[in-house]
Enzyme design. Structure first.
Site, PDB file in Angstrom:
ATOM      1  N   LYS A  11       0.837  -1.209   0.000  1.00  0.00           N
ATOM      2  CA  LYS A  11       0.000   0.000   0.000  1.00  0.00           C
ATOM      3  C   LYS A  11       0.877   1.266   0.000  1.00  0.00           C
ATOM      4  O   LYS A  11       2.095   1.193   0.233  1.00  0.00           O
ATOM      5  CB  LYS A  11      -0.950  -0.067   1.203  1.00  0.00           C
ATOM      6  CG  LYS A  11      -1.924  -1.267   1.123  1.00  0.00           C
ATOM      7  CD  LYS A  11      -2.881  -1.321   2.310  1.00  0.00           C
ATOM      8  CE  LYS A  11      -3.822  -2.510   2.218  1.00  0.00           C
ATOM      9  NZ  LYS A  11      -4.785  -2.581   3.358  1.00  0.00           N
ATOM     10  N   TYR A  51     -12.266  -3.270  -3.663  1.00  0.00           N
ATOM     11  CA  TYR A  51     -12.804  -3.403  -2.308  1.00  0.00           C
ATOM     12  C   TYR A  51     -14.328  -3.390  -2.273  1.00  0.00           C
ATOM     13  O   TYR A  51     -14.918  -3.010  -1.242  1.00  0.00           O
ATOM     14  CB  TYR A  51     -12.227  -2.301  -1.414  1.00  0.00           C
ATOM     15  CG  TYR A  51     -10.779  -2.537  -1.010  1.00  0.00           C
ATOM     16  CD1 TYR A  51     -10.421  -3.618  -0.202  1.00  0.00           C
ATOM     17  CD2 TYR A  51      -9.760  -1.678  -1.429  1.00  0.00           C
ATOM     18  CE1 TYR A  51      -9.107  -3.847   0.172  1.00  0.00           C
ATOM     19  CE2 TYR A  51      -8.435  -1.889  -1.051  1.00  0.00           C
ATOM     20  CZ  TYR A  51      -8.123  -2.976  -0.245  1.00  0.00           C
ATOM     21  OH  TYR A  51      -6.815  -3.198   0.138  1.00  0.00           O
ATOM     22  N   ARG A  87      -0.883 -14.738   3.460  1.00  0.00           N
ATOM     23  CA  ARG A  87      -1.719 -14.199   4.553  1.00  0.00           C
ATOM     24  C   ARG A  87      -1.025 -14.392   5.912  1.00  0.00           C
ATOM     25  O   ARG A  87      -1.091 -13.532   6.782  1.00  0.00           O
ATOM     26  CB  ARG A  87      -3.101 -14.879   4.567  1.00  0.00           C
ATOM     27  CG  ARG A  87      -4.000 -14.560   3.383  1.00  0.00           C
ATOM     28  CD  ARG A  87      -4.638 -13.196   3.432  1.00  0.00           C
ATOM     29  NE  ARG A  87      -5.645 -13.035   4.455  1.00  0.00           N
ATOM     30  CZ  ARG A  87      -6.487 -12.000   4.495  1.00  0.00           C
ATOM     31  NH1 ARG A  87      -6.438 -11.051   3.567  1.00  0.00           N
ATOM     32  NH2 ARG A  87      -7.363 -11.895   5.457  1.00  0.00           N
ATOM     33  N   ARG A 104       2.429  -6.901   9.112  1.00  0.00           N
ATOM     34  CA  ARG A 104       1.589  -5.875   9.743  1.00  0.00           C
ATOM     35  C   ARG A 104       1.998  -5.651  11.190  1.00  0.00           C
ATOM     36  O   ARG A 104       2.000  -4.517  11.676  1.00  0.00           O
ATOM     37  CB  ARG A 104       0.115  -6.276   9.630  1.00  0.00           C
ATOM     38  CG  ARG A 104      -0.419  -6.116   8.204  1.00  0.00           C
ATOM     39  CD  ARG A 104      -1.726  -6.854   8.008  1.00  0.00           C
ATOM     40  NE  ARG A 104      -2.389  -6.496   6.766  1.00  0.00           N
ATOM     41  CZ  ARG A 104      -3.469  -7.109   6.314  1.00  0.00           C
ATOM     42  NH1 ARG A 104      -4.007  -8.108   6.995  1.00  0.00           N
ATOM     43  NH2 ARG A 104      -4.024  -6.729   5.181  1.00  0.00           N
ATOM     44  N   ASN A 114      -2.665  -0.572   7.017  1.00  0.00           N
ATOM     45  CA  ASN A 114      -1.959  -1.773   7.472  1.00  0.00           C
ATOM     46  C   ASN A 114      -1.001  -2.351   6.433  1.00  0.00           C
ATOM     47  O   ASN A 114      -0.717  -3.526   6.422  1.00  0.00           O
ATOM     48  CB  ASN A 114      -2.952  -2.811   8.008  1.00  0.00           C
ATOM     49  CG  ASN A 114      -3.899  -3.303   6.951  1.00  0.00           C
ATOM     50  OD1 ASN A 114      -3.786  -2.902   5.784  1.00  0.00           O
ATOM     51  ND2 ASN A 114      -4.822  -4.168   7.321  1.00  0.00           N
ATOM     52  N   HIS A 117      -1.819  -5.622   1.178  1.00  0.00           N
ATOM     53  CA  HIS A 117      -3.016  -6.393   0.839  1.00  0.00           C
ATOM     54  C   HIS A 117      -2.580  -7.755   0.326  1.00  0.00           C
ATOM     55  O   HIS A 117      -1.603  -7.847  -0.418  1.00  0.00           O
ATOM     56  CB  HIS A 117      -3.828  -5.696  -0.263  1.00  0.00           C
ATOM     57  CG  HIS A 117      -4.865  -6.606  -0.843  1.00  0.00           C
ATOM     58  ND1 HIS A 117      -6.086  -6.806  -0.227  1.00  0.00           N
ATOM     59  CD2 HIS A 117      -4.846  -7.436  -1.920  1.00  0.00           C
ATOM     60  CE1 HIS A 117      -6.774  -7.698  -0.919  1.00  0.00           C
ATOM     61  NE2 HIS A 117      -6.042  -8.094  -1.953  1.00  0.00           N
ATOM     62  N   GLU A 128      -8.845 -10.631  -8.355  1.00  0.00           N
ATOM     63  CA  GLU A 128      -7.977  -9.472  -8.129  1.00  0.00           C
ATOM     64  C   GLU A 128      -6.819  -9.439  -9.135  1.00  0.00           C
ATOM     65  O   GLU A 128      -6.472  -8.366  -9.649  1.00  0.00           O
ATOM     66  CB  GLU A 128      -7.460  -9.492  -6.684  1.00  0.00           C
ATOM     67  CG  GLU A 128      -8.589  -9.212  -5.682  1.00  0.00           C
ATOM     68  CD  GLU A 128      -8.243  -9.564  -4.237  1.00  0.00           C
ATOM     69  OE1 GLU A 128      -7.079  -9.899  -3.945  1.00  0.00           O
ATOM     70  OE2 GLU A 128      -9.164  -9.496  -3.392  1.00  0.00           O
TER      71      GLU A 128
HETATM   72  P1  IDP Z   1      -7.612  -7.875   4.813  1.00  0.00           P
HETATM   73  O1  IDP Z   1      -6.845  -6.745   4.154  1.00  0.00           O
HETATM   74  O2  IDP Z   1      -6.822  -8.508   5.921  1.00  0.00           O
HETATM   75  O3  IDP Z   1      -8.157  -8.879   3.838  1.00  0.00           O
HETATM   76  P2  IDP Z   1     -10.327  -6.851   5.065  1.00  0.00           P
HETATM   77  O4  IDP Z   1     -11.284  -7.171   6.161  1.00  0.00           O
HETATM   78  O5  IDP Z   1     -10.586  -7.423   3.714  1.00  0.00           O
HETATM   79  O6  IDP Z   1      -8.859  -7.213   5.573  1.00  0.00           O
HETATM   80  O7  IDP Z   1     -10.287  -5.257   4.961  1.00  0.00           O
HETATM   81  C1  IDP Z   1      -9.661  -4.618   3.855  1.00  0.00           C
HETATM   82  C2  IDP Z   1      -8.851  -3.460   4.365  1.00  0.00           C
HETATM   83  O8  IDP Z   1      -9.727  -2.484   4.939  1.00  0.00           O
HETATM   84  C3  IDP Z   1      -7.877  -3.794   5.504  1.00  0.00           C
HETATM   85  O9  IDP Z   1      -6.637  -4.288   5.043  1.00  0.00           O
HETATM   86  C4  IDP Z   1      -7.713  -2.464   6.204  1.00  0.00           C
HETATM   87  O10 IDP Z   1      -6.787  -1.640   5.503  1.00  0.00           O
HETATM   88  C5  IDP Z   1      -9.099  -1.863   6.044  1.00  0.00           C
HETATM   89  N1  IDP Z   1      -9.892  -2.115   7.254  1.00  0.00           N
HETATM   90  C6  IDP Z   1     -10.475  -3.272   7.648  1.00  0.00           C
HETATM   91  N2  IDP Z   1     -11.107  -3.143   8.827  1.00  0.00           N
HETATM   92  C7  IDP Z   1     -10.931  -1.856   9.193  1.00  0.00           C
HETATM   93  C8  IDP Z   1     -11.353  -1.090  10.328  1.00  0.00           C
HETATM   94  O11 IDP Z   1     -12.028  -1.590  11.237  1.00  0.00           O
HETATM   95  N3  IDP Z   1     -10.954   0.228  10.362  1.00  0.00           N
HETATM   96  C9  IDP Z   1     -10.213   0.809   9.370  1.00  0.00           C
HETATM   97  N4  IDP Z   1      -9.811   0.121   8.280  1.00  0.00           N
HETATM   98  C10 IDP Z   1     -10.154  -1.188   8.196  1.00  0.00           C
HETATM   99 MG    MG Z   2      -9.640  -8.721   2.421  1.00  0.00          MG
END
Ligand code: IDP
Ligand code: MG
Length: 149
Positions: A11, A51, A87, A104, A114, A117, A128
């Protein structure tokens, strides 16, 4: 052996902080294989398509804003059970749950930023990868290492 491909994206904060090499190094040292890579700016439309599952979430605006705020390093990573392997390297989504030793856990202070991705399943990886790469941008290459990595 189940050779899989997964979509991985460093990112914008990674480029800002000049730590792309360190993170790539973790992926390479694990024994995974980079089969496609490009530095790119993501437009709002692509961000929202990528997303789409989070469209109704309260953090969606922040997420789309962050991911379009600067260049990302997009890549396709290949290897045995690569989806789950990457992951695991990434660690948990929520930074408070991401353990030290994971990408992370070591590089991120805020869940919204974070750092990385990675696709969460083979089906989402296929979707994707197709969003970001043309077929001829993915390079299948063989090396002598498959026996020992
Ligand atoms: P992932 O990236 O581990 O697959 P997802 O639940 O798919 O996680 O969420 C996509 C992205 O959205 C996350 O990587 C993070 O950057 C953001 N995100 C997820 N949950 C939150 C939250 O509660 N607050 C702010 N950003 C979030
Ligand atoms: Mg995800």
């Amino acid at each position: 052996m189940a050779i899989e491909r997964t979509y991985v994206m460093l990112k914008p904060g990674v480029m800002q902080r000049r730590v792309a090499g360190e993170i790539l190094s973790r992926i390479e040292k694990k024994g995974l294989k980079i089969v496609a890579m490009k530095l790119m700016n993501i437009g709002r439309e692509l961000a929202e398509t990528h997303y789409a599952e989070h469209r109704e979430k309260p953090f969606f605006g922040e997420l789309a804003g962050y991911i379009t705020s600067g260049p990302v390093l997009a890549m396709v990573i290949e290897g045995d059970n690569a989806v789950a392997a990457v992951r695991r390297l990434c660690g948990a989504t929520k930074v408070d749950d991401a353990l030290p030793g994971t990408i992370r856990g070591d590089y991120a202070m805020h869940t919204g930023m974070n750092i990385i991705h990675a696709s969460d399943a083979v089906a989402s990886a296929e979707r994707e990868i197709a969003l970001y790469f043309k077929k001829d941008e993915i390079i299948s290459w063989k090396d002598g290492n498959e026996g020992w990595i």
